[in-house]
Motif scaffolding. Sequence first.
Motif, PDB file in Angstrom:
ATOM      1  N   PRO A   1       0.772  -1.244   0.000  1.00  0.00           N
ATOM      2  CA  PRO A   1       0.000   0.000   0.000  1.00  0.00           C
ATOM      3  C   PRO A   1       0.809   1.303   0.000  1.00  0.00           C
ATOM      4  O   PRO A   1       0.343   2.316  -0.512  1.00  0.00           O
ATOM      5  N   LEU A   2       2.043   1.299   0.560  1.00  0.00           N
ATOM      6  CA  LEU A   2       2.792   2.566   0.614  1.00  0.00           C
ATOM      7  C   LEU A   2       3.608   2.817  -0.657  1.00  0.00           C
ATOM      8  O   LEU A   2       4.428   3.726  -0.705  1.00  0.00           O
ATOM      9  N   ILE A   3       3.352   2.018  -1.666  1.00  0.00           N
ATOM     10  CA  ILE A   3       4.165   2.070  -2.887  1.00  0.00           C
ATOM     11  C   ILE A   3       4.089   3.438  -3.587  1.00  0.00           C
ATOM     12  O   ILE A   3       5.048   3.878  -4.204  1.00  0.00           O
ATOM     13  N   ASN A   4       2.946   4.103  -3.481  1.00  0.00           N
ATOM     14  CA  ASN A   4       2.832   5.460  -4.012  1.00  0.00           C
ATOM     15  C   ASN A   4       2.408   6.341  -2.833  1.00  0.00           C
ATOM     16  O   ASN A   4       1.236   6.487  -2.531  1.00  0.00           O
ATOM     17  N   GLU A   5       3.433   6.889  -2.190  1.00  0.00           N
ATOM     18  CA  GLU A   5       3.229   7.611  -0.921  1.00  0.00           C
ATOM     19  C   GLU A   5       2.217   8.753  -1.032  1.00  0.00           C
ATOM     20  O   GLU A   5       1.314   8.885  -0.199  1.00  0.00           O
ATOM     21  N   VAL A   6       2.367   9.551  -2.073  1.00  0.00           N
ATOM     22  CA  VAL A   6       1.481  10.716  -2.233  1.00  0.00           C
ATOM     23  C   VAL A   6       0.034  10.267  -2.321  1.00  0.00           C
ATOM     24  O   VAL A   6      -0.851  10.798  -1.641  1.00  0.00           O
ATOM     25  N   GLU A   7      -0.206   9.259  -3.153  1.00  0.00           N
ATOM     26  CA  GLU A   7      -1.583   8.811  -3.398  1.00  0.00           C
ATOM     27  C   GLU A   7      -2.194   8.116  -2.180  1.00  0.00           C
ATOM     28  O   GLU A   7      -3.367   8.315  -1.874  1.00  0.00           O
ATOM     29  N   ILE A   8      -1.403   7.314  -1.478  1.00  0.00           N
ATOM     30  CA  ILE A   8      -1.990   6.596  -0.321  1.00  0.00           C
ATOM     31  C   ILE A   8      -2.300   7.606   0.791  1.00  0.00           C
ATOM     32  O   ILE A   8      -3.351   7.523   1.442  1.00  0.00           O
ATOM     33  N   ILE A   9      -1.449   8.593   0.972  1.00  0.00           N
ATOM     34  CA  ILE A   9      -1.704   9.593   2.029  1.00  0.00           C
ATOM     35  C   ILE A   9      -2.973  10.384   1.687  1.00  0.00           C
ATOM     36  O   ILE A   9      -3.833  10.611   2.542  1.00  0.00           O
ATOM     37  N   LYS A  10      -3.107  10.758   0.422  1.00  0.00           N
ATOM     38  CA  LYS A  10      -4.310  11.480  -0.027  1.00  0.00           C
ATOM     39  C   LYS A  10      -5.554  10.625   0.253  1.00  0.00           C
ATOM     40  O   LYS A  10      -6.577  11.112   0.717  1.00  0.00           O
ATOM     41  N   THR A  11      -5.428   9.322   0.016  1.00  0.00           N
ATOM     42  CA  THR A  11      -6.568   8.407   0.193  1.00  0.00           C
ATOM     43  C   THR A  11      -6.905   8.229   1.673  1.00  0.00           C
ATOM     44  O   THR A  11      -8.072   8.244   2.055  1.00  0.00           O
ATOM     45  N   ILE A  12      -5.875   8.092   2.506  1.00  0.00           N
ATOM     46  CA  ILE A  12      -6.139   7.922   3.952  1.00  0.00           C
ATOM     47  C   ILE A  12      -6.764   9.210   4.520  1.00  0.00           C
ATOM     48  O   ILE A  12      -7.680   9.158   5.341  1.00  0.00           O
ATOM     49  N   LYS A  13      -6.277  10.358   4.048  1.00  0.00           N
ATOM     50  CA  LYS A  13      -6.856  11.630   4.529  1.00  0.00           C
ATOM     51  C   LYS A  13      -8.334  11.697   4.168  1.00  0.00           C
ATOM     52  O   LYS A  13      -9.162  12.131   4.974  1.00  0.00           O
ATOM     53  N   LEU A  14      -8.663  11.247   2.972  1.00  0.00           N
ATOM     54  CA  LEU A  14     -10.073  11.252   2.556  1.00  0.00           C
ATOM     55  C   LEU A  14     -10.889  10.314   3.457  1.00  0.00           C
ATOM     56  O   LEU A  14     -11.985  10.665   3.901  1.00  0.00           O
ATOM     57  N   LEU A  15     -10.328   9.138   3.733  1.00  0.00           N
ATOM     58  CA  LEU A  15     -11.039   8.168   4.584  1.00  0.00           C
ATOM     59  C   LEU A  15     -11.313   8.757   5.965  1.00  0.00           C
ATOM     60  O   LEU A  15     -12.403   8.628   6.515  1.00  0.00           O
ATOM     61  N   LYS A  16     -10.316   9.447   6.509  1.00  0.00           N
ATOM     62  CA  LYS A  16     -10.494  10.021   7.855  1.00  0.00           C
ATOM     63  C   LYS A  16     -11.527  11.147   7.845  1.00  0.00           C
ATOM     64  O   LYS A  16     -12.326  11.285   8.765  1.00  0.00           O
ATOM     65  N   GLU A  17     -11.492  11.899   6.757  1.00  0.00           N
ATOM     66  CA  GLU A  17     -12.438  13.019   6.628  1.00  0.00           C
ATOM     67  C   GLU A  17     -13.879  12.491   6.505  1.00  0.00           C
ATOM     68  O   GLU A  17     -14.784  12.978   7.162  1.00  0.00           O
ATOM     69  N   LEU A  18     -14.060  11.442   5.722  1.00  0.00           N
ATOM     70  CA  LEU A  18     -15.418  10.936   5.484  1.00  0.00           C
ATOM     71  C   LEU A  18     -15.944  10.066   6.621  1.00  0.00           C
ATOM     72  O   LEU A  18     -17.132  10.077   6.913  1.00  0.00           O
ATOM     73  N   PHE A  19     -15.057   9.268   7.248  1.00  0.00           N
ATOM     74  CA  PHE A  19     -15.563   8.283   8.208  1.00  0.00           C
ATOM     75  C   PHE A  19     -15.123   8.520   9.661  1.00  0.00           C
ATOM     76  O   PHE A  19     -15.561   7.803  10.550  1.00  0.00           O
ATOM     77  N   ASP A  20     -14.266   9.492   9.884  1.00  0.00           N
ATOM     78  CA  ASP A  20     -13.826   9.823  11.236  1.00  0.00           C
ATOM     79  C   ASP A  20     -13.366   8.565  12.006  1.00  0.00           C
ATOM     80  O   ASP A  20     -13.889   8.251  13.079  1.00  0.00           O
ATOM     81  N   VAL A  21     -12.428   7.844  11.419  1.00  0.00           N
ATOM     82  CA  VAL A  21     -11.953   6.591  12.018  1.00  0.00           C
ATOM     83  C   VAL A  21     -10.506   6.739  12.500  1.00  0.00           C
ATOM     84  O   VAL A  21      -9.678   7.321  11.799  1.00  0.00           O
ATOM     85  N   ASP A  22     -10.233   6.205  13.698  1.00  0.00           N
ATOM     86  CA  ASP A  22      -8.861   6.230  14.214  1.00  0.00           C
ATOM     87  C   ASP A  22      -8.116   4.929  13.937  1.00  0.00           C
ATOM     88  O   ASP A  22      -6.920   4.914  13.712  1.00  0.00           O
ATOM     89  N   ASP A  23      -8.883   3.825  14.013  1.00  0.00           N
ATOM     90  CA  ASP A  23      -8.268   2.508  13.853  1.00  0.00           C
ATOM     91  C   ASP A  23      -7.952   2.226  12.387  1.00  0.00           C
ATOM     92  O   ASP A  23      -8.750   1.601  11.684  1.00  0.00           O
ATOM     93  N   ILE A  24      -6.804   2.686  11.940  1.00  0.00           N
ATOM     94  CA  ILE A  24      -6.426   2.415  10.546  1.00  0.00           C
ATOM     95  C   ILE A  24      -5.125   1.622  10.548  1.00  0.00           C
ATOM     96  O   ILE A  24      -4.115   2.036  11.122  1.00  0.00           O
ATOM     97  N   SER A  25      -5.183   0.475   9.898  1.00  0.00           N
ATOM     98  CA  SER A  25      -4.045  -0.414   9.804  1.00  0.00           C
ATOM     99  C   SER A  25      -3.566  -0.428   8.362  1.00  0.00           C
ATOM    100  O   SER A  25      -4.394  -0.401   7.449  1.00  0.00           O
TER     101      SER A  25
END
Length: 422
Positions: free
Chosen positions: A106-130
């Motif tokens: 998953p960390l193979i494209n750092e920019v894209e995965i960070i953008k995606t995780i930020k979106l997930l946190k914004e939409l779902f307000d989740v702390d438990d991310i593995s």
Amino acid sequence: MINNIKDVLINNLINSTVNKAFDSSVKIIKTSKEDNKFNHLNKDASYLLYIHIPFCDNLCPFCTFHKYKYDHKKSIKYFKNLRKEIRVLKSYNTKIDSIYIGGGSPLINEVEIIKTIKLLKELFDVDDISCETDPNHIELETVKKLKGLVKRLSIGVQSFDNEILKKLSRYDRFGNDKELIRKIKNITRILPITNVDLIFNLPNQTEASLRKDLEIAKNLEVEQITTYPLMSSTLNSKFINRFQANQNKEKFYYLICDILKDYHMNNMWSFSKECVEILNDEYVSNHNEYIGLGSGGFSYLEGNLFVNSYDLDNYEKLLNKRKDTIIAKSTFNKKEVIQYYFLCTLFSGSFNIKKYYETFNIDLEKYLKKELFLIKKLDFVYEKEDVLYLTKKGQYVLTVIMANFYSKMDKVRAIFKSGQIV
Ligand SMILES: C[S@@+](CC[C@H](N)C(=O)[O-])C[C@H]1O[C@@H](n2cnc3c(N)ncnc32)[C@H](O)[C@@H]1O
Ligand code: SF4
């Protein structure tokens, strides 16, 4: 000798029971236009979300997970589509309590995965991310950027033994023992949980080598250690069969339990330091239902297993055309749903029969009479105040059953890998 024969018979019995149960219940069929995984979401429920990133720099010969060789342009397009699918999920007002990002790497494209995780946190307000990663994407700067975004980073090491790493084709790609140790030491304690994945029962792995792997992992002071038994299936048997089979699985399993006896057992192959809050490693083990997004993602909803398109072009096409990317499903009957729930729950060490009845109004004895009789008779479990607990032998047996179950899942993966259903 008698004990050995008994063990062989028990192992054969378990294997054939799991194989039969799997073959009779998992019947993959092509989905129709009317099928949509999102229609099986319950507004009152909170789900585990699994997200698949199917890219790796190198393809390891023992690994049967869905992945393609990394292509930068393709990955940018993929992450864009993935974020689109995440927004579709949000449009159903779905509640999510934890997220597992697996791969691939998953960390193979750092920019894209960070953008995606930020979106997930914004939409779902989740702390438990593995999030999973290979050892080549854990530079200090990268991991620092994950602070506040990822709670648990799981690093695939497999072994610190250079000869084994060479056999697994990982020595040149991910570094030797010293390099792996240096890379991990550099980033521990930045995120709340760092996990190291090891594999046991590898070809030519000796007791001394496994012992050393575990001691190194312990000395790294990571919060979690996961020890998978080597799983083989039709998808990797050509590679695995090149080596002599290791006959020490059971002995090695007990050795792991002994060396990690001061750790808390999250499930039969995941161990945590007592001090950390537990995030379960296996995304099926403490959630009955889950949603899978991304190419090759699996969802398990209302007794249906849904599979998202493996093919990246079709994944995009389906997303744009019908906002759902599933291509196939398997539907289970009530008994099969109960069996699956029982297996996954017991895999964490215990099963509360009374609580199960109170929550689901299901009498376990009625549906799993034969299974319960057998596992009690064989001393795999003991019962105390309506709770079933795994014995030492039962812990090993559950490890074997779960490994068999995952190996059997490769039969499902093979259908999509071969392009029989795209
Ligand atoms: C999907 S992989 C992702 C890890 C990451 N890409 C890496 O290579 O380090 C997650 C974990 O599955 C485990 N795994 C993969 N293939 C396996 C096999 N055939 N048997 C047992 N475990 C396996 C490995 O421990 C691996 O770290
Ligand atoms: S082990 Fe990791 S890097 Fe290797 S092929 Fe599997 S997912 Fe990719």
